[in-house]
Design a protein around this motif. Structure first.
Motif, PDB file in Angstrom:
ATOM      1  N   ASN A   1      -9.596   1.082  -3.519  1.00  0.00           N
ATOM      2  CA  ASN A   1      -7.965   1.358  -2.957  1.00  0.00           C
ATOM      3  C   ASN A   1      -8.018   1.851  -1.757  1.00  0.00           C
TER       4      ASN A   1
ATOM      5  N   TYR B   1       0.705  -1.322   0.010  1.00  0.00           N
ATOM      6  CA  TYR B   1       0.056  -0.136   0.093  1.00  0.00           C
ATOM      7  C   TYR B   1       0.777   1.223   0.230  1.00  0.00           C
TER       8      TYR B   1
ATOM      9  N   ALA C   1       3.230  -1.107   3.889  1.00  0.00           N
ATOM     10  CA  ALA C   1       2.934   0.235   3.415  1.00  0.00           C
ATOM     11  C   ALA C   1       4.023   1.236   3.029  1.00  0.00           C
TER      12      ALA C   1
ATOM     13  N   ARG D   1      -3.242   3.867  -2.710  1.00  0.00           N
ATOM     14  CA  ARG D   1      -3.979   2.789  -1.937  1.00  0.00           C
ATOM     15  C   ARG D   1      -3.646   3.026  -0.545  1.00  0.00           C
TER      16      ARG D   1
END
Length: 376
Positions: free
Chosen positions: A255, A212, A274, A239
């Motif tokens: 997303n 992400y 992330a 995202r």
């Protein structure tokens, strides 16, 4: 010295109680958290004075009423008086704001203790002002967990405590500014940024498989600025992964992914998924999830109202980007800059140099202990 510390739940001051006891003080931690639960966080059994069974009917009322204002008033009143009645003699009494009034008066008037209010967010009148400026009507916020904090009852109690206690402990310069704004003497304010258990948040390695762009950890709510964050993600086509509860509708677009609440020890696994961490709060003292993300090696984007500006001042780090409050363009700009930094990272992420002496629970408690030594 003998130090009594009072909260409702665990919060950061359970860690403070544990660390101050290690530094040789006699510490009693009063709360409604079961002692066995507190022991899992390293607090010794002898330090825990749990009121769980006495508070159980009140906790049931809070849950059944969906944290209504009347149930929160009941919690504050009962917990305040129970701790005031059961509290033992001490040299220092530290307690969370909003809840305690009777207990503070007993500690100061009967035991002649130094009283310190732990305020986790901005001055109560500034908090109310934030609601009013954003045209959030009272009727629309009654199911919001923050609503009880701006009720007339809460504001009256807060201001009375501000005037009564000897010192107010806060975590960031942005909170300091709001207290000065409303006439509190700077000599009564103690700025001490929180610390976290860094052993739970070592530098991570970005998982490049289906990662992400952004992770947001915390309550998905208006107060956390999630409406602005969602708009930024849609504008930049990014995202987002969310960890935590939701107090406002979560976006349905593909997303956006909501995981829900997880144990603190599991958060580091989601940091691996992330590139950067973002927190766009409209107000809070200092969100500890920022420290966790920084320790894990993620660039951080935050508003000045998260305490992030204080973290940047302490570290002078380019990995912390502070955007202009309520400004979508500024948020998008900082997100893009942070993503560029994240893309430069290869292999194991790095964290801020000397982080243990700045952001650990030991560093936080040492600053607190040094402060106590000066005022006793």
């Amino acid at each position: 010295m003998i130090i009594n510390i009072a909260a409702s739940g665990r919060f950061h001051i359970c860690d403070l109680a544990r660390e101050l006891e290690k530094q040789g003080h006699t510490v009693r931690f009063y709360s409604y958290v079961p002692t066995k639960r507190l022991q899992t966080f390293g607090l010794k059994k002898k330090c825990s004075y749990s009121l769980f069974w006495l508070m159980l009917p009140v906790l049931a009322c809070i849950k059944l009423s969906n944290r209504s204002v009347w149930s929160m008033k009941l919690e504050w009143f009962v917990l305040d008086h129970l701790i005031g009645l059961f509290m033992k003699k001490c040299d220092v009494f530290i307690a969370m704001s909003s809840i305690y009034n009777f207990a503070f008066k007993k500690a100061k008037n009967k035991y002649k203790a130094i009283t310190i209010l732990e305020r986790g967010s901005v001055h109560t009148l500034e908090l109310k002002k934030i609601y009013d400026e954003q045209n959030i009507s009272r009727n629309s916020t009654k199911n919001n967990p923050y609503y009880s904090l701006v009720s007339d009852y809460a504001i009256k109690r807060e201001i009375e405590m501000y005037e009564f206690v000897d010192y107010i402990s806060i975590a960031s310069s942005s909170v300091f500014d709001t207290f000065i704004k409303y006439g509190v003497s700077p000599n009564r304010l103690f700025i001490n940024p929180y610390g976290v258990d860094l052993s739970l948040f070592p530098p991570t390695k970005l998982n490049n498989n289906d990662n992400y762009d952004i992770i947001m950890v915390g309550n998905w709510s208006w107060m956390k600025g999630c409406d602005l964050l969602a708009e930024a993600c849609k504008h930049l086509k990014l995202r987002l992964l969310h960890i935590g509860s939701c107090s406002m509708p979560f976006p349905k677009e593909s997303n956006f992914t909501d995981i829900g609440c997880v144990e603190q020890s599991e958060i580091t696994h989601y940091f691996e998924k992330a590139k950067i961490s973002v927190l766009s709060s409209r107000q809070e003292g200092l969100a500890m999830v920022q420290l966790q993300a920084i320790a894990s090696g993620l660039p951080l984007v935050c508003s000045k109202f998260t305490g992030g500006e204080t973290l940047k001042d302490m570290t002078n780090s380019e990995w912390i980007k502070v955007f202009d409050p309520y400004n979508l363009d500024s948020l998008c700009k900082c997100i893009k800059e942070a993503l560029i930094l994240a893309d430069k990272q290869k292999g194991m992420r790095t964290t801020i140099e000397n982080i243990n002496n700045i952001f650990s629970t030991q560093a936080y408690s040492k600053r607190y202990n040094d402060f106590l030594q000066k005022i006793i």
